[in-house]
Design a protein around this motif. Sequence first.
Motif, PDB file in Angstrom:
ATOM      1  N   UNK A  81      24.221  29.287  23.837  1.00 22.18           N
ATOM      2  CA  UNK A  81      23.344  28.078  23.077  1.00 22.18           C
ATOM      3  C   UNK A  81      22.131  28.596  22.611  1.00 22.18           C
ATOM      4  N   UNK A  82      22.047  28.000  21.578  1.00 27.11           N
ATOM      5  CA  UNK A  82      20.741  28.562  20.727  1.00 27.11           C
ATOM      6  C   UNK A  82      19.706  27.492  20.511  1.00 27.11           C
ATOM      7  N   UNK A  83      18.464  27.400  20.445  1.00 29.66           N
ATOM      8  CA  UNK A  83      17.598  26.305  20.249  1.00 29.66           C
ATOM      9  C   UNK A  83      16.980  26.953  18.668  1.00 29.66           C
ATOM     10  N   UNK A  84      16.591  25.853  17.965  1.00 25.37           N
ATOM     11  CA  UNK A  84      16.115  26.072  16.708  1.00 25.37           C
ATOM     12  C   UNK A  84      14.918  25.450  16.301  1.00 25.37           C
ATOM     13  N   UNK A  85      14.160  25.648  15.539  1.00 26.96           N
ATOM     14  CA  UNK A  85      13.034  24.833  14.735  1.00 26.96           C
ATOM     15  C   UNK A  85      12.385  25.459  13.468  1.00 26.96           C
ATOM     16  N   UNK A  86      12.169  24.906  12.500  1.00 22.81           N
ATOM     17  CA  UNK A  86      11.673  25.472  11.289  1.00 22.81           C
ATOM     18  C   UNK A  86      10.554  26.357  11.589  1.00 22.81           C
ATOM     19  N   UNK A  87      10.422  27.483  10.982  1.00 21.48           N
ATOM     20  CA  UNK A  87       8.968  28.112  11.279  1.00 21.48           C
ATOM     21  C   UNK A  87       7.774  27.253  10.732  1.00 21.48           C
ATOM     22  N   UNK A  88       8.143  26.664   9.517  1.00 21.60           N
ATOM     23  CA  UNK A  88       7.116  25.845   9.170  1.00 21.60           C
ATOM     24  C   UNK A  88       6.588  24.875  10.013  1.00 21.60           C
ATOM     25  N   UNK A  89       7.071  24.469  10.933  1.00 21.57           N
ATOM     26  CA  UNK A  89       6.746  23.612  11.923  1.00 21.57           C
ATOM     27  C   UNK A  89       6.367  23.785  13.406  1.00 21.57           C
ATOM     28  N   UNK A  90       6.380  25.428  13.373  1.00 25.42           N
ATOM     29  CA  UNK A  90       5.648  25.884  14.412  1.00 25.42           C
ATOM     30  C   UNK A  90       4.486  26.028  14.274  1.00 25.42           C
ATOM     31  N   UNK A  91       3.909  25.686  15.425  1.00 30.67           N
ATOM     32  CA  UNK A  91       2.272  25.634  15.447  1.00 30.67           C
ATOM     33  C   UNK A  91       1.658  26.351  16.518  1.00 30.67           C
ATOM     34  N   UNK A  92       2.272  26.632  17.823  1.00 28.83           N
ATOM     35  CA  UNK A  92       1.865  27.128  18.903  1.00 28.83           C
ATOM     36  C   UNK A  92       2.372  28.573  19.314  1.00 28.83           C
ATOM     37  N   UNK A  93       1.706  29.542  18.558  1.00 27.75           N
ATOM     38  CA  UNK A  93       2.343  30.743  18.690  1.00 27.75           C
ATOM     39  C   UNK A  93       1.565  31.317  20.230  1.00 27.75           C
ATOM     40  N   UNK A  94       2.609  32.271  20.698  1.00 31.67           N
ATOM     41  CA  UNK A  94       2.179  32.695  22.245  1.00 31.67           C
ATOM     42  C   UNK A  94       1.743  33.957  21.817  1.00 31.67           C
ATOM     43  N   UNK A  95       0.694  34.628  21.990  1.00 34.05           N
ATOM     44  CA  UNK A  95       0.320  35.724  22.011  1.00 34.05           C
ATOM     45  C   UNK A  95       0.001  36.093  20.360  1.00 34.05           C
ATOM     46  N   UNK A  96       0.335  37.173  19.909  1.00 34.50           N
ATOM     47  CA  UNK A  96       0.272  37.761  18.456  1.00 34.50           C
ATOM     48  C   UNK A  96       1.408  38.202  18.070  1.00 34.50           C
ATOM     49  N   UNK A  97       1.840  38.450  16.875  1.00 37.03           N
ATOM     50  CA  UNK A  97       3.051  38.985  16.148  1.00 37.03           C
ATOM     51  C   UNK A  97       3.081  40.314  16.554  1.00 37.03           C
ATOM     52  N   UNK A  98       4.111  40.976  17.083  1.00 36.36           N
ATOM     53  CA  UNK A  98       4.102  42.265  17.553  1.00 36.36           C
ATOM     54  C   UNK A  98       4.973  42.984  16.311  1.00 36.36           C
ATOM     55  N   UNK A  99       4.129  43.821  15.527  1.00 35.19           N
ATOM     56  CA  UNK A  99       4.763  44.329  14.404  1.00 35.19           C
ATOM     57  C   UNK A  99       5.839  45.538  14.864  1.00 35.19           C
ATOM     58  N   UNK A 100       5.601  46.316  16.017  1.00 35.55           N
ATOM     59  CA  UNK A 100       6.494  47.216  16.486  1.00 35.55           C
ATOM     60  C   UNK A 100       7.822  46.725  16.699  1.00 35.55           C
ATOM     61  N   UNK A 101       8.066  45.533  17.031  1.00 32.41           N
ATOM     62  CA  UNK A 101       9.172  45.010  17.673  1.00 32.41           C
ATOM     63  C   UNK A 101       9.571  43.857  16.711  1.00 32.41           C
ATOM     64  N   UNK A 102       8.815  43.509  15.851  1.00 30.03           N
ATOM     65  CA  UNK A 102       8.993  42.559  14.803  1.00 30.03           C
ATOM     66  C   UNK A 102       9.452  41.159  15.433  1.00 30.03           C
ATOM     67  N   UNK A 103       8.547  40.753  16.130  1.00 38.83           N
ATOM     68  CA  UNK A 103       8.706  39.616  16.917  1.00 38.83           C
ATOM     69  C   UNK A 103       7.459  38.558  17.036  1.00 38.83           C
ATOM     70  N   UNK A 104       7.465  37.400  17.271  1.00 38.79           N
ATOM     71  CA  UNK A 104       6.526  36.531  17.577  1.00 38.79           C
ATOM     72  C   UNK A 104       7.018  35.269  18.396  1.00 38.79           C
ATOM     73  N   UNK A 105       6.351  35.049  19.445  1.00 34.09           N
ATOM     74  CA  UNK A 105       6.873  33.997  20.325  1.00 34.09           C
ATOM     75  C   UNK A 105       5.977  32.661  20.137  1.00 34.09           C
ATOM     76  N   UNK A 106       6.723  31.395  20.392  1.00 34.32           N
ATOM     77  CA  UNK A 106       6.107  30.364  20.373  1.00 34.32           C
ATOM     78  C   UNK A 106       6.361  29.402  21.518  1.00 34.32           C
TER      79      UNK A 106
END
Length: 150
Positions: A81-106
């Motif tokens: 199972x996967x959860x989904x939400x449009x990035x344009x509606x994501x407002x609560x980033x957890x930490x910062x974007x990790x350039x090395x691993x190309x990932x941001x968490x919310x």
Amino acid sequence: MIIDALKNSELAECLHPAFKLVFDYVKSHDLLQTAPGRIELDGGDVYINVVEPEGKDKSEAVLETHDEYIDIQFPLLGEETFAWKSRSDLTNIRGEYDMKDDIAFYTDEAAFCFTLHPGEFAVFFPQDGHAPCIGRGKMKKAIAKVKVKK
């Protein structure tokens, strides 16, 4: 985001020049019998990670986004199972974007969830917040990473 059966992959292949390479590889190799690890298809621009994560409860799932790569996810064993939400509606980033691993968490709540089975796939573009690996027990899956711009 795209959700479909692998037998219909040609409908998505026109969306990126490397998609056909990924789908042809997945269709012509028994990834269920492949050991976990990285499979290079076109250097760092296109590759597949075969992984065996432990399933997690929906309450533990964390939405993520990628800037540099498109994910094509293929369950190989059991359902996922996967959860989904449009990035344009994501407002609560957890930490910062990790350039090395190309990932941001919310920490945002997902808009909806869906379940895939072997023989199906989901394509997550940079605008798709997604939380994978929702389910029970050991999973096996393939995650194709396709560089957004070639």
